[in-house]
Design an enzyme around this catalytic site. Structure first.
Site, PDB file in Angstrom:
ATOM      1  N   GLU A   1       0.843  -1.195   0.000  1.00 18.64           N
ATOM      2  CA  GLU A   1       0.000   0.000   0.000  1.00 18.64           C
ATOM      3  C   GLU A   1       0.880   1.247   0.000  1.00 18.64           C
ATOM      4  OE1 GLU A   1      -3.851   1.724   2.475  1.00 18.64           O
ATOM      5  OE2 GLU A   1      -2.364   0.529   3.553  1.00 18.64           O
TER       6      GLU A   1
ATOM      7  N   CYS B   1      -5.639  -3.089   2.540  1.00 22.85           N
ATOM      8  CA  CYS B   1      -5.453  -2.883   3.985  1.00 22.85           C
ATOM      9  C   CYS B   1      -6.741  -3.083   4.784  1.00 22.85           C
ATOM     10  CB  CYS B   1      -4.843  -1.508   4.237  1.00 22.85           C
ATOM     11  SG  CYS B   1      -4.006  -1.365   5.857  1.00 22.85           S
TER      12      CYS B   1
ATOM     13  N   LYS C   1      -9.769   1.590  -2.684  1.00 22.94           N
ATOM     14  CA  LYS C   1     -10.027   1.112  -1.326  1.00 22.94           C
ATOM     15  C   LYS C   1     -11.456   1.426  -0.916  1.00 22.94           C
ATOM     16  CE  LYS C   1      -7.665   1.258   3.200  1.00 22.94           C
ATOM     17  NZ  LYS C   1      -6.491   1.878   3.876  1.00 22.94           N
TER      18      LYS C   1
END
Length: 285
Positions: free
Chosen positions: A47, A157, A116
Site C-alpha cells: 500500500e 489494507c 479502497k
C-alpha cells in the site's frame, strides 16, 4: 502470456518507502525484476508504495491514472513478463482523492483498478488515531482479475477486516486474495496475521498481504511482516519488517482439495448466505 497452470510463484515486495517518489518507483521496478528472475509470475507491491503513508502526503503525491507511477508499473510488468499488482498509490480524479491499486498483465496492459472501499478511520485511545476519510473518498466496487493460474481478488489494507467482502470474492471463484496493506505498530501485532488466517480459513483460499518495510523515523510506522496464508489457515511464507521479497508457491489444486475435505462451501450455503445488498459491487472479469 503464460500457459494455463495450477501452480505459480507469488512474490510480495516489502518495499522501503522514502520521501522521493522517483526513488520509490526505481526501487520497486528493481525488486519486480528481481522477483521475476526468481521465478515469480505474479508480483505484488505494498500500500502507498510510491508515497509516505499519511493524510498530509496524499494530495502532494497524488496522480491521475495513467501517470508516472502507473507508467512505471506497466513498464515493469511488460519488461519482466509478469502480472504486477501495484500495491496502491494516492489517485486524484476530478478533485477527489482515492487509495488505488492498479493491476497489469505481462504485456503491460491495465487489467484492473481497485479503489479502497473501507477507509481507515480508527481511534484507539492512547495508541493511534487516523482518519483516511479526511482526504480520501471510498471506492464502491469489488475487483478481481483472471490469470492463466486462477482468479485473484484485490483489497487494500482495512478492506481485510470485512469478511463479507472476502466471501463475495470466494463466491465469484477467486482462489487467492491479495491485500496490499500498511498496518501499524498497534494493530499489526494484534490483528495482522489473525485477519489473514481468518479470511483464508473462512473461505478456504489463499490470502496474501503486502506491507511496506518498517521505517522507525516515519510519522506512520508500518508493521511489516508481509505474509501468505494457505487455504488450511497456515502461514506458509512470511518475514520480519526489513525490505525484502517474500515468495510463496501457490497450488490452485490444493484449494480444491481443502474445499473437498471440509465442504463448507456448498451451493446450498452460498444460496443461504448470499450478500444481496452488495450484489452491485461487481469485479473485473
Amino acid at each position: 502470456m503464460f500457459k494455463m497452470a495450477s501452480k505459480f510463484r507469488l512474490a510480495l515486495v516489502q518495499l522501503t518507502v522514502r520521501a522521493s517518489k522517483s526513488d520509490n518507483l526505481a526501487r520497486a521496478s528493481a525488486l519486480i525484476k528481481e522477483a521475476a528472475s526468481s521465478g515469480a509470475r505474479v508480483v505484488a507491491l505494498p500500500e502507498c508504495f510510491n508515497s509516505p503513508y499519511g493524510t498530509k502526503y496524499f494530495p502532494e503525491y497524488a496522480e491521475a491514472i495513467p501517470g508516472p507511477s502507473t507508467h512505471a508499473l506497466s513498464k515493469a510488468a511488460k519488461e519482466n513478463n509478469v502480472f504486477v499488482v501495484g500495491g496502491s498509490i494516492p489517485e486524484e480524479e476530478n478533485g477527489n482523492f482515492y487509495n488505488t491499486c492498479t493491476v497489469y498483465d505481462p504485456e503491460g496492459s491495465l487489467i484492473a483498478k481497485h479503489r479502497k472501499v473501507h477507509l481507515f478511520d480508527i481511534d484507539v485511545p492512547g495508541k493511534i488515531a487516523f482518519q483516511e476519510s479526511e482526504i480520501l473518498s471510498p471506492g464502491n466496487q469489488l475487483t478481481f482479475f483472471n490469470t492463466p493460474f486462477c482468479r485473484i481478488g484485490v483489497g487494500i489494507c482495512y478492506d481485510i477486516r470485512f469478511p463479507e467482502m472476502a466471501m463475495l470474492y470466494a463466491q465469484r471463484g477467486c482462489k487467492l486474495l491479495l491485500y496490499p496493506g500498511a498496518f501499524n505498530m498497534t494493530t499489526g501485532p494484534a490483528h495482522w496475521e489473525l485477519l489473514q488466517r481468518g479470511r483464508a480459513l473462512d473461505n478456504q483460499i489463499y490470502v496474501a498481504t503486502v506491507s511496506p518495510a518498517r521505517d522507525e523515523k516515519a510519522s506512520y510506522i508500518a508493521w511489516g511482516h508481509s505474509s501468505v496464508v494457505s487455504p488450511w489457515g497456515e502461514v506458509i511464507a512470511t518475514t520480519e519488517h526489513q525490505e525484502t521479497v517474500v515468495y510463496a508457491d501457490i497450488d490452485v489444486d490444493y484449494v480444491k482439495e481443502v474445499q473437498q475435505q471440509i465442504p463448507v462451501h456448498s451451493q446450498k450455503r452460498q444460496d443461504l448466505y448470499r450478500v444481496e445488498d452488495l450484489s452491485d459491487l461487481v469485479g473485473v472479469e
